[in-house]
Design a protein around this motif. Structure first.
Motif, PDB file in Angstrom:
ATOM      1  N   THR A   1       6.570  -6.585   7.504  1.00 23.00           N
ATOM      2  CA  THR A   1       7.285  -5.307   7.483  1.00 23.00           C
ATOM      3  C   THR A   1       8.305  -5.216   8.612  1.00 23.00           C
ATOM      4  O   THR A   1       8.682  -4.121   9.035  1.00 23.00           O
ATOM      5  CB  THR A   1       6.284  -4.139   7.612  1.00 23.00           C
TER       6      THR A   1
ATOM      7  N   ASP B   1      14.361  -4.856   2.142  1.00 21.72           N
ATOM      8  CA  ASP B   1      13.928  -3.925   1.096  1.00 21.72           C
ATOM      9  C   ASP B   1      14.861  -3.985  -0.101  1.00 21.72           C
ATOM     10  O   ASP B   1      16.086  -4.093   0.046  1.00 21.72           O
ATOM     11  CB  ASP B   1      13.889  -2.494   1.634  1.00 21.72           C
TER      12      ASP B   1
ATOM     13  N   LYS C   1      11.636  -7.438  -4.205  1.00 26.87           N
ATOM     14  CA  LYS C   1      10.577  -7.203  -3.194  1.00 26.87           C
ATOM     15  C   LYS C   1       9.665  -6.061  -3.650  1.00 26.87           C
ATOM     16  O   LYS C   1      10.129  -4.951  -3.906  1.00 26.87           O
ATOM     17  CB  LYS C   1      11.236  -6.872  -1.861  1.00 26.87           C
TER      18      LYS C   1
ATOM     19  N   TRP D   1       7.312  -4.280  -2.089  1.00 24.26           N
ATOM     20  CA  TRP D   1       6.815  -3.320  -1.113  1.00 24.26           C
ATOM     21  C   TRP D   1       7.978  -2.808  -0.277  1.00 24.26           C
ATOM     22  O   TRP D   1       9.062  -3.395  -0.260  1.00 24.26           O
ATOM     23  CB  TRP D   1       5.750  -3.955  -0.216  1.00 24.26           C
TER      24      TRP D   1
ATOM     25  N   SER E   1       6.515   1.786   4.232  1.00 23.95           N
ATOM     26  CA  SER E   1       5.381   2.355   3.509  1.00 23.95           C
ATOM     27  C   SER E   1       4.085   2.172   4.304  1.00 23.95           C
ATOM     28  O   SER E   1       3.810   1.078   4.804  1.00 23.95           O
ATOM     29  CB  SER E   1       5.245   1.682   2.142  1.00 23.95           C
TER      30      SER E   1
ATOM     31  N   ALA F   1       1.911  -0.687   2.598  1.00 29.27           N
ATOM     32  CA  ALA F   1       2.694  -1.860   2.204  1.00 29.27           C
ATOM     33  C   ALA F   1       1.796  -3.009   1.762  1.00 29.27           C
ATOM     34  O   ALA F   1       2.100  -3.718   0.800  1.00 29.27           O
ATOM     35  CB  ALA F   1       3.582  -2.302   3.361  1.00 29.27           C
ATOM     36  N   ARG F   2       0.681  -3.235   2.454  1.00 23.75           N
ATOM     37  CA  ARG F   2      -0.244  -4.308   2.058  1.00 23.75           C
ATOM     38  C   ARG F   2      -0.761  -4.093   0.640  1.00 23.75           C
ATOM     39  O   ARG F   2      -0.841  -5.037  -0.152  1.00 23.75           O
ATOM     40  CB  ARG F   2      -1.430  -4.363   3.024  1.00 23.75           C
ATOM     41  N   LYS F   3      -1.093  -2.856   0.324  1.00 23.36           N
ATOM     42  CA  LYS F   3      -1.622  -2.550  -1.010  1.00 23.36           C
ATOM     43  C   LYS F   3      -0.542  -2.751  -2.075  1.00 23.36           C
ATOM     44  O   LYS F   3      -0.818  -3.280  -3.168  1.00 23.36           O
ATOM     45  CB  LYS F   3      -2.151  -1.113  -1.053  1.00 23.36           C
ATOM     46  N   GLU F   4       0.684  -2.339  -1.787  1.00 24.33           N
ATOM     47  CA  GLU F   4       1.784  -2.532  -2.734  1.00 24.33           C
ATOM     48  C   GLU F   4       1.996  -4.023  -3.000  1.00 24.33           C
ATOM     49  O   GLU F   4       2.246  -4.424  -4.146  1.00 24.33           O
ATOM     50  CB  GLU F   4       3.060  -1.910  -2.178  1.00 24.33           C
ATOM     51  N   PHE F   5       1.901  -4.819  -1.961  1.00 25.98           N
ATOM     52  CA  PHE F   5       2.048  -6.270  -2.125  1.00 25.98           C
ATOM     53  C   PHE F   5       0.910  -6.829  -2.972  1.00 25.98           C
ATOM     54  O   PHE F   5       1.145  -7.628  -3.898  1.00 25.98           O
ATOM     55  CB  PHE F   5       2.073  -6.936  -0.752  1.00 25.98           C
TER      56      PHE F   5
END
Length: 462
Positions: free
Chosen positions: A410, A416, A421, A423, A427, A430-434
């Motif tokens: 990040t 972005d 990409k 994530w 955010s 961000a880990r969860k989006e990835f």
């Protein structure tokens, strides 16, 4: 019985001196007939007999209206060979090929001299003595030399990987060191309250570098990927010298492989005040990824990181890149090198002729940075390097080597909305989006998603 010729046997002859006249076929000459010797000059002296009243032109005059050629006797001709032999030419006229060949030869000589002195000037740092020659033939990483790092905090860049010593992630096989990222245990990500506590195995120095947990309610999860990072801090570090790493870079979306160096001690302060040397960095994304600096797997970058504090990293002043030739750096093995003295530092790929970055130490880094007297909040900025009096400070201390494959992050290295990409850097999840986009990026890792290292060599100035 006499017969009268039909009227069709007569022809009209156009005369520029009068009206049309007629002539029988026997009276018309053959225009392609060679004239006799007696008529050689008839086109000048031939009779011109004209009946002014009837407009009739004699045959002799008609013949004069056609082109006349004259045969030349063979013995009167000079052969091309005789003509050529009669000419007197200089050696340069006879051997014209000598001039371009001489020019090419002189050009090659000049180029060779320039290359020789160019290489000599860059290898003028003195004699280098070997301190490490690792070809991984032993089948294991020597604990006296190598440290396998274990952390979960993202190393200040918000990486999505947990660095681990798991044998399916970091291992030696077939004379190669493998750094192979893979997915995290799904239960640790989807189970509320699941934790990773590295305890005494942790190589980090902060709490969140050693501990992570999953909170389903607020969307925070443990690192969604496991990867590897190894260093030579324990057994091999240099102050001035040369490093060469022969490796094949990984290919796969959002992978961030790097071959780089950090100081063994933060003599001038925390990062980046004590410096960082990036020998080679690239991305796993293919050549279509063009968000800079750098690009995808077809571009390798080198940089020096330096600055009085973390928000004033001035690496863009000492940064450059090299493109692969109709290929990507994950297609085959390359040698990534750096040569470093108290006068200069430069990086290269495969040969010193393929230079990536060259930084001569000709001015103090504080002057190079053009820093303001204070920060935005009014805090005075202090020059951390002036006390040494050396132009190459902070790059005047011992540095050790690091090899790693990071994943995501990040800190802006992956822009972005670029390259699909999945994530956003800002955010909180961000880990969860990835992780939720793993069906898109994880298949791209399957074929070549690992760094393979064939050899590591280090020399120090004797």
């Amino acid at each position: 019985m006499s017969q009268q010729l039909p009227s069709s046997t007569t022809h009209s002859v156009v005369d520029s001196y009068g009206p049309n006249t007629t002539a029988t076929p026997l009276e018309r000459p053959n225009p392609f007939e060679s004239p006799s010797t007696s008529s050689a000059n008839s086109w000048i002296e031939g009779p011109r007999q004209r009946d002014r009243e009837s407009g009739r032109v004699e045959v002799a005059e008609i013949r004069n209206r056609y082109f006349r050629s004259r045969r030349i006797r063979k013995e009167d001709l000079e052969s091309p060979k005789n003509l050529q032999s009669s000419r007197k030419r200089s050696i340069f006229q006879k051997q014209t090929w000598l001039i371009p060949c001489l020019g090419i030869f002189v050009g090659i000589c000049i180029t060779g001299v320039l290359i020789y002195f160019g290489l000599g000037s860059q290898h003028g740092g003195g004699k280098f003595c070997p301190i490490l020659d690792e070809d991984f033939s032993s089948g294991v990483l020597s604990p006296d030399i190598w440290t396998i790092e274990q952390q979960v905090g993202g190393y200040g860049n918000g990486h999505f990987d947990q660095t681990t010593d798991d044998p399916d992630v970091v291992f030696v096989d077939g004379g190669l060191l493998h750094l192979k990222p893979g997915l995290q245990d799904q239960k640790l990500i989807e189970t509320d309250g699941a934790t990773i506590d590295l305890g005494s195995k942790c190589t980090g120095d902060t709490f969140f570098g050693c501990f992570a947990h999953t909170n389903v309610t607020n969307g925070t999860i443990v690192p969604p990927v496991r990867s590897a990072r190894v260093n030579t801090r324990k057994g091999a570090s240099i102050k001035y010298g040369r490093v060469e790493v022969t490796a094949k870079m990984p290919k796969g979306d959002w992978l961030w492989p790097a071959i780089w160096m950090l100081p063994t001690d933060d003599v001038y302060g925390t990062w980046p005040a004590s410096g960082e040397i990036d020998i080679a960095e690239t991305r796993g994304n293919n050549h279509s990824y063009n968000a800079g600096p750098g690009g995808g797997n077809d571009i390798v970058t080198s940089a020096l990181h330096w600055g009085p504090e973390s928000k004033m990293d001035s690496y863009l002043q000492t940064w450059d890149q090299l493109s692969a030739l109709h290929s990507e750096f994950g297609d085959k093995f390359h040698t990534f090198g750096v040569e470093w003295t108290d006068k200069y530092i430069y990086t290269y790929v495969d040969s010193v002729l393929l230079q990536v970055l060259y930084v001569p130490f000709t001015q103090r880094f504080w002057d190079r940075g053009h820093y303001a007297a204070s920060t935005a909040n009014g805090t005075a900025l202090m020059d951390p390097w002036s006390r040494t009096g050396r132009l190459n400070t902070p790059f005047d201390q011992k540095f050790y080597l690091i090899l790693n494959v990071a994943v995501g992050g990040t800190n802006g290295y992956f822009k972005d909305s670029a390259g699909g990409k999945p994530w956003a850097d800002a955010s909180p999840v961000a880990r969860k989006e990835f992780w939720q986009a793993r069906d898109q990026w994880f298949p791209t890792w399957q074929k070549s998603g690992e760094m393979q290292v064939k050899s590591v060599k280090m020399w120090e100035k004797c």
